[in-house]
Design an enzyme around this catalytic site. Structure first.
Site, PDB file in Angstrom:
ATOM      1  N   ARG A  36     -15.378  12.335   6.574  1.00 31.49           N
ATOM      2  CA  ARG A  36     -14.151  13.054   6.960  1.00 31.49           C
ATOM      3  C   ARG A  36     -13.742  14.043   5.881  1.00 31.49           C
ATOM      4  NH1 ARG A  36     -10.267   8.529   7.283  1.00 31.49           N
ATOM      5  NH2 ARG A  36      -8.720  10.149   7.615  1.00 31.49           N
TER       6      ARG A  36
ATOM      7  N   SER B 294      -8.251   3.716   8.724  1.00 31.97           N
ATOM      8  CA  SER B 294      -8.925   3.671   7.426  1.00 31.97           C
ATOM      9  C   SER B 294      -8.143   2.779   6.445  1.00 31.97           C
ATOM     10  CB  SER B 294      -9.034   5.111   6.894  1.00 31.97           C
ATOM     11  OG  SER B 294      -9.379   5.121   5.540  1.00 31.97           O
TER      12      SER B 294
ATOM     13  N   LYS C  90      -9.122  -1.658   5.350  1.00 36.98           N
ATOM     14  CA  LYS C  90      -9.294  -2.214   3.998  1.00 36.98           C
ATOM     15  C   LYS C  90      -8.255  -3.297   3.724  1.00 36.98           C
ATOM     16  CE  LYS C  90      -9.377   2.086   2.845  1.00 36.98           C
ATOM     17  NZ  LYS C  90      -9.563   3.484   2.483  1.00 36.98           N
TER      18      LYS C  90
ATOM     19  N   HIS D  64       0.855  -1.193   0.000  1.00 38.61           N
ATOM     20  CA  HIS D  64       0.000   0.000   0.000  1.00 38.61           C
ATOM     21  C   HIS D  64       0.883   1.232   0.000  1.00 38.61           C
ATOM     22  CE1 HIS D  64      -3.396   2.618   0.773  1.00 38.61           C
ATOM     23  NE2 HIS D  64      -2.592   3.282   1.588  1.00 38.61           N
TER      24      HIS D  64
HETATM   25  N1  URA Z   1      -6.266   6.771   2.380  1.00 42.48           N
HETATM   26  C1  URA Z   1      -7.234   6.070   3.022  1.00 42.48           C
HETATM   27  O1  URA Z   1      -7.611   4.996   2.587  1.00 42.48           O
HETATM   28  N2  URA Z   1      -7.765   6.586   4.125  1.00 42.48           N
HETATM   29  C2  URA Z   1      -7.384   7.773   4.645  1.00 42.48           C
HETATM   30  O2  URA Z   1      -7.898   8.179   5.677  1.00 42.48           O
HETATM   31  C3  URA Z   1      -6.383   8.492   3.967  1.00 42.48           C
HETATM   32  C4  URA Z   1      -5.831   7.957   2.833  1.00 42.48           C
END
Ligand code: URA
Length: 426
Positions: free
Chosen positions: A170, A185, A189, A84
């Protein structure tokens, strides 16, 4: 009857109290099902933004977001490993990296997003390939992973729905830039995606989300801590994003550059970062005896790329879209390029049509910027410096305005920070 009151949870965080596991589990679940109102979650997000969450709260918040949806059960004989990136300008690394690591023997499930603002989105880039399809069903993802070893596609609706809802909130309430909220966040995922190992590319500099090394390090530590608490093998590379990565910034142009890398060429910085991330991924996956640089040079990674693109309906050999209009910025004087600001180039590419201002906006496949010269390169006055590509020539003045002051020519080469500054291992 709900077991907690949203107002009590908001008050607790507002007053600087740690949230309990029960409060966190409830508020994330209740918000996802609509029992906590948007204005209440807005207030709680702002209280978290101002008061923070400690590592235990952040890990629990992340777990609650994972539990709000489904988790992919990856069925493959190979070790699963993902990457990521926190996002940057010209950051196309996922494109060569996923097939490279698959060609080295791991399975790479790469569920990606679209671009918003000045950083590009992996799916937007790949959609410039004729026929390529971003949306796959869970069964298609699993089948492709077992067959090809790499899949880059849109995250399915069922993964961490609490995050999808909260991220949108947000975005419009000034609560994005909070390390516990960003870390939970991202990790919700990634955990839901089900890979055993995860390597993070946490960027710092003008073109990154985190402008300073200190902030990038704090985010990296938070991300690694959450992953380790869930049993993932984790590493984070802290990398420089003050200059665009490679020479291409945009959609089709970044695909073309990635293909150059997969064919054994491409810019040195893109190759360096791709190989560094691949090495780290292979090490976490227990495949450290495989040399990704040799696999890249052998052409095997390109073969995996071609299979991966075909499996999603794309034609890897098809010509990529060309722009209707090209505007070249010449070097204003002779010398060495001493400065090229990633943020300025990112904003300019976005204004040319490569990115979007709102989630619903379309992007232009052919829009973007080619950097004919980068810091350290010698140029002669009048030679091409930057090539602006767009289907909407009316966008050029705004792109030129974004680039004003974003590059410089000097007599001597600039000092450059190393691309990979440090590695944090979980
Ligand atoms: N990318 C994300 O998936 N979430 C965030 O809060 C910021 C960047």
């Amino acid at each position: 009857m709900e077991p907690y009151s949203a107002v009590d949870v908001i008050r607790a965080k507002r007053d600087g109290t740690r949230l309990t596991d029960g409060q966190i589990d409830w508020v994330v679940d209740a918000y996802t099902r609509g029992a906590v109102a948007e204005e209440q979650m807005s207030a709680l997000a702002m209280a978290i933004f101002l008061r923070g969450m400690d590592t235990v709260e952040t890990a629990r918040w992340t777990a609650a977001m994972v539990d709000s949806g489904e988790t992919l059960a990856l069925r493959t004989d190979r070790p699963t490993v993902d990457k990521h990136s926190t996002g940057g300008v010209g950051d196309k690394i996922t494109l060569p990296l996923a097939p490279l690591v698959a060609a080295c023997g791991a399975a790479v499930p790469q569920l990606s997003g679209r671009g918003l603002g000045h950083t590009g989105g992996t799916l937007d880039k790949l959609e410039s390939i004729p026929g390529w399809r971003a949306r796959l069903t869970t069964e298609e993802i699993l089948a492709q992973l077992a067959d090809v070893g790499a899949v880059i596609c849109a995250a399915t609706e069922g993964l961490a729905p609490a995050d999808r809802k909260l991220y949108a909130l947000r975005d419009v309430t000034g609560t994005v830039e909070s390390i516990p909220l960003i870390a939970s966040s991202i990790m919700s995922k990634k955990i839901a995606e089900g890979a055993d190992s995860l390597v993070l590319d946490v960027k710092y500099g003008s073109g990154a989300f985190m402008k300073t090394v200190e902030d990038a390090r704090a985010l990296a530590n938070a991300l690694v801590g959450i992953g380790v608490s869930r049993g993932l093998r984790m590493s984070a590379l802290i990398t420089d994003m003050s200059v665009p990565l490679g020479r291409a910034v945009g959609n089709a142009v970044e695909v073309a550059e990635s293909v150059d890398v997969l064919r054994g060429g491409g810019p040195a910085d893109v190759v360096e970062l791709t190989v560094a991330l691949a090495r780290e991924m292979l090490s976490l996956a227990g495949l450290s005896d495989v040399d990704p640089a040799a696999v890249l040079a052998s052409g095997a990674a390109y073969e995996t790329w071609a299979r991966m693109i075909r499996a999603q309906g794309g034609d890897p050999e098809a010509a990529l879209p060309e722009p209707a209009h090209v505007h070249v910025i010449p070097a204003p004087s002779s010398g060495v390029v001493s400065y090229l600001d990633a943020y300025a180039v990112g904003v300019a590419a976005w204004r040319l049509g490569a990115g979007r201002a709102r989630k619903e906006d379309p992007v232009q496949a052919a829009a973007g910027i080619l950097c004919h010269a980068k810091p350290g390169d010698v140029v002669r006055a009048g030679n091409p410096l930057l090539e602006l590509r767009t289907d909407t020539p009316a966008a050029v003045p705004a792109a030129l305005a974004a680039l004003d002051g974003g590059y410089a020519i000097a007599d001597t080469a600039p000092e450059r920070a190393p691309l990979v500054l440090e590695t944090i291992r979980g």
